[in-house]
Write a protein that holds these residues in place. Structure first.
Motif: not given
Length: 207
Positions: A54-57, A96-109
């Motif tokens: 399982e690969i979590r993103i 809580e979920w410990k994903p392997h990878l995060i796609l992180m948007d920069e401009d968030m509130p």
């Protein structure tokens, strides 16, 4: 004065409707592109090799349409997905979920992507830290350098290309994908083997 206010309201409403229509048109075009999923070396990706498990993103993105597009694209690749709509929620989901990878948007509130990245990596051992890939609409060198400086492993500018997204994920997680043509080839080989076996049995019966 009342007539003038009504006219302004009508103009604003027309402008809003036009903007919604424009967004919908763009979104539909993007979703159509997403349907052509991950054509790396002219092969359509159908998932990841079973050996990877399982690969979590985690998709951290405040714009609903961008989240929808990313989810549509990545679901077809066989990934397990979770979503966050701001930097603070991205941090909490990671915890809580410990994903392997995060796609992180920069401009968030609430908390920017770079701030969430720093908060997450400050609590991680280097060996267990998630791969964080910065997503931003700015393709400037400064934006890339800022993302890498806070600990992101890579940088993808929006609008992204599906094959680039899949290739970047594979590079950092050392993944191998399965492809539609390979699946078809295996099924064809299996069918041919079955036919040969049945023909052999018939010949034996005749003998």
């Amino acid at each position: 004065e009342i007539a003038e206010i009504a006219e302004i309201a009508e103009i604003a409403e027309i402008a809003e409707i036009a903007e919604i229509a424009k967004i919908a048109k763009i979104a539909n075009a993007n979703l159509a592109d997403a349907g052509e999923i991950a054509d790396i070396k002219n092969q359509k990706i159908t998932g990841i090799e079973p050996e990877h498990g399982e690969i979590r993103i985690l998709i951290a993105e405040d714009q609903p349409m961008n989240r929808l597009l990313l989810k549509k694209v990545l679901t077809k690749g066989g990934f397990q997905l979770a979503e966050a709509v701001n930097g603070r929620e991205a941090y909490e989901k990671w915890s809580e979920w410990k994903p392997h990878l995060i796609l992180m948007d920069e401009d968030m509130p609430i908390m920017k992507g770079s701030e969430a990245t720093v908060a997450i990596l400050n609590e991680c051992h280097p060996d267990t830290a998630p791969v964080i890939i910065s997503l931003t609409a700015y393709a400037f060198k400064q934006a890339r350098e800022k993302a890498m400086a806070v600990g992101c492993k890579d940088f993808i500018s929006k609008p992204f290309k599906v094959d680039e997204l899949y290739a970047t994920i594979a590079k950092h997680l050392s993944l191998k994908y399965t492809y539609a043509d390979k699946v078809t080839e295996k099924a064809k080989d299996s069918e041919e083997q079955t036919d040969k076996s049945m023909n052999s049995e018939k010949e034996t019966e005749r003998a």
